[in-house]
Design a protein around this motif. Structure first.
Motif, short mmCIF file in Angstrom:
data_model
loop_
_atom_site.label_atom_id
_atom_site.label_comp_id
_atom_site.label_asym_id
_atom_site.label_seq_id
_atom_site.Cartn_x
_atom_site.Cartn_y
_atom_site.Cartn_z
N ALA A 83 -7.88 0.37 -8.57
CA ALA A 83 -6.48 0.71 -8.01
C ALA A 83 -6.05 -0.22 -7.29
O ALA A 83 -5.01 -1.14 -7.06
N LEU A 84 -7.11 -1.06 -6.23
CA LEU A 84 -6.60 -1.73 -4.95
C LEU A 84 -6.87 -3.30 -5.38
O LEU A 84 -6.29 -4.17 -5.02
N ASP B 134 0.32 1.23 -3.63
CA ASP B 134 -1.23 0.95 -4.47
C ASP B 134 -2.10 2.22 -4.11
O ASP B 134 -2.91 2.40 -4.74
N LEU B 135 -1.67 3.18 -2.94
CA LEU B 135 -2.61 4.18 -2.41
C LEU B 135 -2.12 5.45 -3.34
O LEU B 135 -3.21 6.36 -3.16
N ALA B 136 -1.34 5.35 -4.23
CA ALA B 136 -1.03 6.75 -4.95
C ALA B 136 -2.20 6.90 -5.75
O ALA B 136 -2.87 8.20 -5.91
N PRO B 137 -2.65 5.73 -6.57
CA PRO B 137 -3.60 6.36 -7.64
C PRO B 137 -5.14 6.41 -6.74
O PRO B 137 -6.05 6.57 -7.43
N CYS B 138 -5.14 6.31 -5.29
CA CYS B 138 -6.42 6.23 -4.85
C CYS B 138 -6.44 8.00 -4.10
O CYS B 138 -7.50 7.99 -3.56
N PHE B 139 -5.40 8.68 -4.07
CA PHE B 139 -5.36 9.78 -3.19
C PHE B 139 -6.26 10.99 -4.06
O PHE B 139 -7.33 11.31 -3.14
N TRP B 140 -6.40 10.98 -5.43
CA TRP B 140 -7.30 12.11 -5.79
C TRP B 140 -8.75 11.54 -5.71
O TRP B 140 -9.79 12.31 -5.50
N PRO B 141 -9.13 10.08 -6.00
CA PRO B 141 -10.34 9.55 -6.00
C PRO B 141 -10.78 9.77 -4.50
O PRO B 141 -12.09 10.28 -4.35
N VAL B 142 -9.83 9.45 -3.58
CA VAL B 142 -10.60 9.63 -2.24
C VAL B 142 -10.82 11.07 -1.69
O VAL B 142 -11.83 11.39 -1.19
N THR B 143 -10.04 12.09 -2.31
CA THR B 143 -10.13 13.40 -1.89
C THR B 143 -11.23 13.86 -2.75
O THR B 143 -12.45 14.76 -2.01
N PHE B 144 -11.77 13.44 -4.06
CA PHE B 144 -12.95 14.01 -4.59
C PHE B 144 -14.23 13.53 -3.96
O PHE B 144 -15.28 13.89 -3.99
N LYS B 145 -13.96 12.29 -3.70
CA LYS B 145 -15.15 11.39 -3.01
C LYS B 145 -15.55 12.16 -1.45
O LYS B 145 -16.66 12.30 -1.42
N ARG B 146 -14.48 12.65 -0.79
CA ARG B 146 -14.89 13.08 0.37
C ARG B 146 -15.45 14.54 0.18
O ARG B 146 -16.50 15.00 0.58
N PHE C 7 0.74 -1.17 0.04
CA PHE C 7 -0.04 0.00 -0.25
C PHE C 7 0.85 1.45 -0.10
O PHE C 7 0.41 2.38 -0.38
N PHE C 8 2.07 1.33 0.63
CA PHE C 8 2.90 2.57 0.56
C PHE C 8 4.04 2.26 -0.05
O PHE C 8 4.90 3.35 -0.12
N GLY C 9 4.17 1.11 -0.88
CA GLY C 9 5.43 0.96 -1.78
C GLY C 9 6.59 0.52 -1.31
O GLY C 9 7.11 -0.56 -1.84
N TYR C 10 6.67 0.67 0.04
CA TYR C 10 7.78 0.09 0.71
C TYR C 10 7.58 0.06 2.42
O TYR C 10 7.01 0.76 2.91
N ARG C 11 8.26 -0.87 2.97
CA ARG C 11 7.92 -1.02 4.44
C ARG C 11 9.23 -1.65 5.27
O ARG C 11 9.87 -2.50 4.81
N VAL C 12 9.60 -0.82 6.21
CA VAL C 12 10.56 -1.24 6.71
C VAL C 12 10.59 -1.74 8.19
O VAL C 12 9.66 -1.08 9.23
N LEU C 13 11.52 -2.66 8.58
CA LEU C 13 11.11 -3.59 9.89
C LEU C 13 12.71 -3.41 10.51
O LEU C 13 13.57 -3.91 9.79
N GLU C 14 12.72 -3.07 11.67
CA GLU C 14 14.03 -3.02 12.43
C GLU C 14 14.15 -4.51 13.14
O GLU C 14 13.13 -4.84 13.91
N TYR C 15 15.15 -4.89 13.23
CA TYR C 15 15.49 -6.17 14.13
C TYR C 15 15.89 -5.94 15.42
O TYR C 15 16.98 -4.97 15.69
N ASP C 16 15.45 -6.49 16.39
CA ASP C 16 15.84 -6.52 17.77
C ASP C 16 16.20 -7.84 18.22
O ASP C 16 15.58 -8.59 18.56
N TRP C 17 17.69 -7.68 17.98
CA TRP C 17 18.02 -9.20 18.33
C TRP C 17 18.29 -9.37 19.84
O TRP C 17 18.57 -8.56 20.65
#
Length: 512
Positions: free
Chosen positions: A292-293, A197-209, A124-134
């Motif tokens: 889009a989704l 995936d949320l990038a093409p949803c920004f303007w449709p959500v804005t106009f929908k609101r 949904f955001f393109g990338y996701r970062v997770l940090e290891y706690d060894w």
């Protein structure tokens, strides 16, 4: 000693000379191309929506409050959670003890469902970062992943390595090895941030609101009847304002007090066609979000039919496999780091997701019918048809002469002892006497018996006629010849039985 070839009697060319320096590096770089966006070392996110807004990826997090996006997000996460998962047996040469240690670590310490939900945000955001706690657990160093906000991190403009946007460091800080894991969709050297995936949803959500706001205002304004107050001409403005206030109160409370010479009329709006424009805008925005989704809008729209919904479901299955592949890559990174620290040099196992295949009921019923009819299927057929593996099917023992197999239908099986039965002398004599009967006599007697029936069948024109012809031909059948042969056989059998009973049975036979 140099290694190479003599390309002529006097010309020797070394292999090392063939590897030129430009082949070992990169020529086409951002700095060489004059890309000033990466001048500070930290590559900016090339997402066109974020560039137009001048904001970071945190703006997409506000879209998760939309009911439609929230429902689709939960639907896609649940689709991956419903899949079968585990380590693939034949994908690597992993020692057994390493595989078992990885399976135990994943089951006890990874928290597969929680990490799956966190990694799904990479789509949904393109990338996701997770940090290891060894942590040191049960004699092993176990990396416990902790999901961190994606906007805290960026990527180097050339190497694409992960950088932490620490306070006071505009160029970002490199992160240690085996400390972070990054998952995402469609990440590349050109765009390591991925394509959210949320990038093409920004303007449709804005106009929908916005459309929802105007739709509610329009409904509130024109959906209720208008209260029109009438006062005599020349009425003071103060009295008109007072009546207007009373009418506004009446709209909410349905109670109003007006002068005796005033009147109130309620008039409804005759047409609401203008409100359909807002509705069409909202439905268009919903459709764009679904495409889009989910890759289609047929499984959530009311005007879809069964064929279109089925086609849309197939697209969603492909999307499910894509999401599962992304999550599997993140888990395999975790497994690789776990094995590199605890089992150096050992090949790590491969974690994967797969969809449980449904058995074809039609094919299974057909095979069952053929099996009852006497067809014998091989194990390879069952493995190929029903996706079975080696060892899933029990191998039958080879058939032993004289011994019925397990698949045969045994009559009076409880009366048969185990093993081969020895043949008694009286039974052997009876079999020999029956063998002395004339085969031609038996065939001739049967032909004489069945000839009327065969003639009747030949004359019949339908199945009903055959049935009636057999009934009519039954009295004409000659049973004298076959009766004489059966009488001879019964006479021999009686003699053999009396002989066996007088002698008390043969020593090698079986007592009744």
């Amino acid at each position: 000693m140099k290694h190479g070839l003599y390309i002529s009697p006097t010309h020797f060319r070394s292999f090392a000379d063939q590897v030129e320096k430009p082949m070992a590096g990169q020529i086409a770089t951002r700095m060489a191309a004059g890309d000033l966006n990466s001048f500070f070392g930290l590559l900016p996110n090339p997402d066109p929506v974020l560039k137009a807004l001048g904001q970071d990826i945190a703006v997409y997090r506000n879209l998760l409050a939309d009911p439609l996006i929230k429902g689709i997000r939960r639907r896609r996460i649940a689709a991956v959670l419903s899949m079968e998962r585990g380590f693939e047996q034949d994908a690597s040469n992993t020692p057994v003890r390493v595989r078992r240690a990885c399976e135990a670590a994943v089951a006890r310490h990874l928290g597969i469902e929680a990490q799956l939900r966190a990694m799904m945000d990479g789509a949904f955001f393109g990338y996701r970062v997770l940090e290891y706690d060894w942590r040191y657990i049960d004699g092993q160093l176990v990396p416990v992943p902790v999901a961190k906000p994606s906007e805290w991190f960026g990527f180097h403009h050339e190497s694409g390595e992960l950088l932490f946007k620490a306070r006071g460091h505009a160029q970002g800080v490199p992160v240690p090895e085996r400390k972070f894991v990054v998952v995402g969709k469609m990440r590349s050297w050109e765009n390591p941030y991925g394509e959210p995936d949320l990038a093409p949803c920004f303007w449709p959500v804005t106009f929908k609101r916005g459309g929802m706001k105007f739709w509610v205002t329009f409904t509130e304004k024109y959906g209720m009847p208008w209260a029109i107050g009438k006062l005599p001409r020349g009425t003071a403005q103060a009295e008109m304002d007072s009546l207007a206030g009373d009418l506004m109160q009446m709209v909410r409370d349905a109670v109003a007090v007006v002068p005796d010479d005033a009147s109130v009329e309620l008039k409804s709006v005759g047409s609401t066609s203008n409100a359909d424009l807002y509705k069409e805008l909202l439905m268009f925005c919903r459709s764009e979000i679904n495409i889009a989704l989910l890759g289609n809008n047929q499984t959530v729209e009311q005007d879809s039919n069964r064929a279109s919904a089925t086609a849309g479901g197939e697209v969603e299955e492909d999307l499910q496999d894509d999401d599962a592949q992304m999550v599997a890559e993140g888990i395999n990174q975790w497994v690789n780091d776990f094995c590199a620290v605890n089992f150096p040099g050992a090949e790590p196992p491969v974690f994967k997701f797969w969809r449980q295949e449904r058995v074809d009921d039609i094919r299974a019923k057909r095979d069952e019918t053929l099996k009852k009819a006497g067809a014998n299927f091989t194990q390879k057929y069952f493995q190929r048809t029903y996706n079975l593996e080696e060892g899933d099917l029990h191998e039958e023992d080879p058939a032993v002469p004289g011994k019925p197999s397990a698949t045969q239908d045994l009559s009076f099986a409880d009366d048969l002892p185990g093993g081969d039965l020895p043949l008694s002398a009286s039974q052997a004599a009876l079999d020999a006497a029956i063998d002395q009967l004339d085969d031609d006599a038996i065939n001739g007697a049967m032909r004489t018996l069945l000839q009327p029936a065969l003639d009747a069948i030949a004359r019949a024109e339908s199945l009903q006629a055959v049935e009636q012809a057999l009934l009519d031909a039954w009295p004409d059948m000659d049973t004298q010849a076959i009766g004489e042969l059966l009488g001879q056989a019964c006479f021999v059998a009686d003699l053999a039985g009396m002989d066996s009973g007088r002698d008390g049975g043969d020593s090698g036979g079986n007592q009744a």
